[in-house]
Design a protein around this motif. Structure first.
Motif, PDB file in Angstrom:
ATOM      1  N   MET A  33       0.797  -1.218   0.000  1.00 56.17           N
ATOM      2  CA  MET A  33       0.000   0.000   0.000  1.00 56.17           C
ATOM      3  C   MET A  33       0.834   1.275   0.000  1.00 56.17           C
ATOM      4  N   TRP A  34       1.909   1.370   0.717  1.00 58.71           N
ATOM      5  CA  TRP A  34       2.639   2.621   0.909  1.00 58.71           C
ATOM      6  C   TRP A  34       3.504   2.942  -0.299  1.00 58.71           C
ATOM      7  N   GLY A  35       3.461   4.216  -0.721  1.00 62.35           N
ATOM      8  CA  GLY A  35       4.265   4.682  -1.838  1.00 62.35           C
ATOM      9  C   GLY A  35       3.570   4.555  -3.175  1.00 62.35           C
ATOM     10  N   GLY A  36       2.314   4.218  -3.175  1.00 59.22           N
ATOM     11  CA  GLY A  36       1.546   4.087  -4.410  1.00 59.22           C
ATOM     12  C   GLY A  36       0.156   4.664  -4.215  1.00 59.22           C
ATOM     13  N   TRP A  37      -0.709   4.430  -5.201  1.00 59.21           N
ATOM     14  CA  TRP A  37      -2.086   4.933  -5.095  1.00 59.21           C
ATOM     15  C   TRP A  37      -2.990   3.884  -4.448  1.00 59.21           C
ATOM     16  N   VAL A  38      -4.058   4.379  -3.849  1.00 55.78           N
ATOM     17  CA  VAL A  38      -5.121   3.516  -3.322  1.00 55.78           C
ATOM     18  C   VAL A  38      -6.454   4.065  -3.812  1.00 55.78           C
ATOM     19  N   ARG A  39      -7.392   3.177  -4.106  1.00 60.61           N
ATOM     20  CA  ARG A  39      -8.741   3.579  -4.518  1.00 60.61           C
ATOM     21  C   ARG A  39      -9.704   3.239  -3.383  1.00 60.61           C
ATOM     22  N   LEU A  40     -10.528   4.207  -3.014  1.00 55.02           N
ATOM     23  CA  LEU A  40     -11.516   3.998  -1.967  1.00 55.02           C
ATOM     24  C   LEU A  40     -12.816   3.493  -2.574  1.00 55.02           C
ATOM     25  N   GLY A  41     -13.703   3.021  -1.734  1.00 58.09           N
ATOM     26  CA  GLY A  41     -14.981   2.475  -2.178  1.00 58.09           C
ATOM     27  C   GLY A  41     -15.839   3.458  -2.950  1.00 58.09           C
ATOM     28  N   TRP A  44     -12.679   7.570  -5.093  1.00 57.42           N
ATOM     29  CA  TRP A  44     -11.575   8.504  -4.922  1.00 57.42           C
ATOM     30  C   TRP A  44     -10.254   7.747  -4.939  1.00 57.42           C
ATOM     31  N   ILE A  45      -9.221   8.387  -5.497  1.00 55.11           N
ATOM     32  CA  ILE A  45      -7.892   7.801  -5.554  1.00 55.11           C
ATOM     33  C   ILE A  45      -6.923   8.754  -4.863  1.00 55.11           C
ATOM     34  N   PHE A  46      -6.106   8.194  -3.972  1.00 58.01           N
ATOM     35  CA  PHE A  46      -5.108   8.975  -3.246  1.00 58.01           C
ATOM     36  C   PHE A  46      -3.723   8.391  -3.451  1.00 58.01           C
ATOM     37  N   GLN A  47      -2.721   9.263  -3.545  1.00 56.78           N
ATOM     38  CA  GLN A  47      -1.318   8.864  -3.567  1.00 56.78           C
ATOM     39  C   GLN A  47      -0.834   8.909  -2.125  1.00 56.78           C
ATOM     40  N   LEU A  48      -0.361   7.768  -1.621  1.00 59.76           N
ATOM     41  CA  LEU A  48       0.107   7.688  -0.238  1.00 59.76           C
ATOM     42  C   LEU A  48       1.623   7.833  -0.182  1.00 59.76           C
ATOM     43  N   PRO A  49       2.153   8.329   0.930  1.00 61.63           N
ATOM     44  CA  PRO A  49       3.599   8.472   1.057  1.00 61.63           C
ATOM     45  C   PRO A  49       4.285   7.108   1.153  1.00 61.63           C
ATOM     46  N   ILE A  59      -2.742   5.322  11.388  1.00 56.62           N
ATOM     47  CA  ILE A  59      -1.805   6.417  11.141  1.00 56.62           C
ATOM     48  C   ILE A  59      -2.509   7.469  10.292  1.00 56.62           C
ATOM     49  N   THR A  60      -2.206   8.735  10.563  1.00 54.73           N
ATOM     50  CA  THR A  60      -2.716   9.836   9.750  1.00 54.73           C
ATOM     51  C   THR A  60      -1.574  10.328   8.876  1.00 54.73           C
ATOM     52  N   VAL A  61      -1.834  10.414   7.562  1.00 52.29           N
ATOM     53  CA  VAL A  61      -0.809  10.826   6.609  1.00 52.29           C
ATOM     54  C   VAL A  61      -1.336  11.966   5.745  1.00 52.29           C
ATOM     55  N   GLU A  62      -0.421  12.666   5.128  1.00 53.58           N
ATOM     56  CA  GLU A  62      -0.767  13.677   4.139  1.00 53.58           C
ATOM     57  C   GLU A  62      -0.779  12.972   2.790  1.00 53.58           C
ATOM     58  N   ALA A  63      -1.958  12.808   2.206  1.00 50.68           N
ATOM     59  CA  ALA A  63      -2.117  12.096   0.937  1.00 50.68           C
ATOM     60  C   ALA A  63      -2.619  13.068  -0.121  1.00 50.68           C
ATOM     61  N   ARG A  64      -2.174  12.862  -1.345  1.00 47.04           N
ATOM     62  CA  ARG A  64      -2.591  13.713  -2.460  1.00 47.04           C
ATOM     63  C   ARG A  64      -3.705  13.020  -3.225  1.00 47.04           C
ATOM     64  N   ARG A  65      -4.813  13.724  -3.396  1.00 47.89           N
ATOM     65  CA  ARG A  65      -5.941  13.157  -4.136  1.00 47.89           C
ATOM     66  C   ARG A  65      -5.651  13.260  -5.628  1.00 47.89           C
ATOM     67  N   LEU A  66      -5.798  12.147  -6.345  1.00 51.62           N
ATOM     68  CA  LEU A  66      -5.470  12.091  -7.757  1.00 51.62           C
ATOM     69  C   LEU A  66      -6.679  12.262  -8.662  1.00 51.62           C
ATOM     70  N   THR A  67      -7.882  12.163  -8.135  1.00 49.25           N
ATOM     71  CA  THR A  67      -9.079  12.305  -8.948  1.00 49.25           C
ATOM     72  C   THR A  67      -9.661  13.693  -8.802  1.00 49.25           C
ATOM     73  N   ASP A  68     -10.258  14.210  -9.855  1.00 49.62           N
ATOM     74  CA  ASP A  68     -10.865  15.536  -9.822  1.00 49.62           C
ATOM     75  C   ASP A  68     -12.317  15.490  -9.398  1.00 49.62           C
ATOM     76  N   ARG A  69     -12.942  14.360  -9.656  1.00 49.77           N
ATOM     77  CA  ARG A  69     -14.387  14.219  -9.470  1.00 49.77           C
ATOM     78  C   ARG A  69     -14.777  14.380  -7.995  1.00 49.77           C
ATOM     79  N   GLU A  70     -15.658  15.272  -7.720  1.00 47.57           N
ATOM     80  CA  GLU A  70     -16.177  15.494  -6.362  1.00 47.57           C
ATOM     81  C   GLU A  70     -17.480  14.736  -6.234  1.00 47.57           C
ATOM     82  N   GLU A  71     -17.573  13.818  -5.289  1.00 47.35           N
ATOM     83  CA  GLU A  71     -18.793  13.016  -5.132  1.00 47.35           C
ATOM     84  C   GLU A  71     -19.498  13.354  -3.851  1.00 47.35           C
TER      85      GLU A  71
END
Length: 71
Positions: A33-41, A44-49, A59-71
């Motif tokens: 999981m760490w250092g790549g993207w994850v897709r939520l249910g 939404w897709i996030f890039q994790l550290p 753990i709480t991390v600063e993740a970058r959201r890769l998708t533009d779509r707001e749901e």
């Protein structure tokens, strides 16, 4: 965006406090999981550290959201 990652009975779960959203992790780029993207249910897709060794959960991390779509 701050994302809390924890492990539930059915796998990893992500909580986005800013959106008050809790969703299961349904796909990930890397087996660890760490250092790549994850897709939520919700799609939404996030890039994790990246970490040398997997961190203790939860753990709480600063993740970058890769998708533009707001749901």
């Amino acid at each position: 965006m701050k994302v809390m990652i924890s492990e539930g009975a059915k796998g990893f779960v992500a909580y986005v406090a800013k959106k008050d959203l809790e969703e299961p992790v349904v796909a990930m780029e890397k087996p660890g999981m760490w250092g790549g993207w994850v897709r939520l249910g919700n799609g939404w897709i996030f890039q994790l550290p990246a970490y040398d060794a997997p961190p203790a959960l939860p753990i709480t991390v600063e993740a970058r959201r890769l998708t533009d779509r707001e749901e």
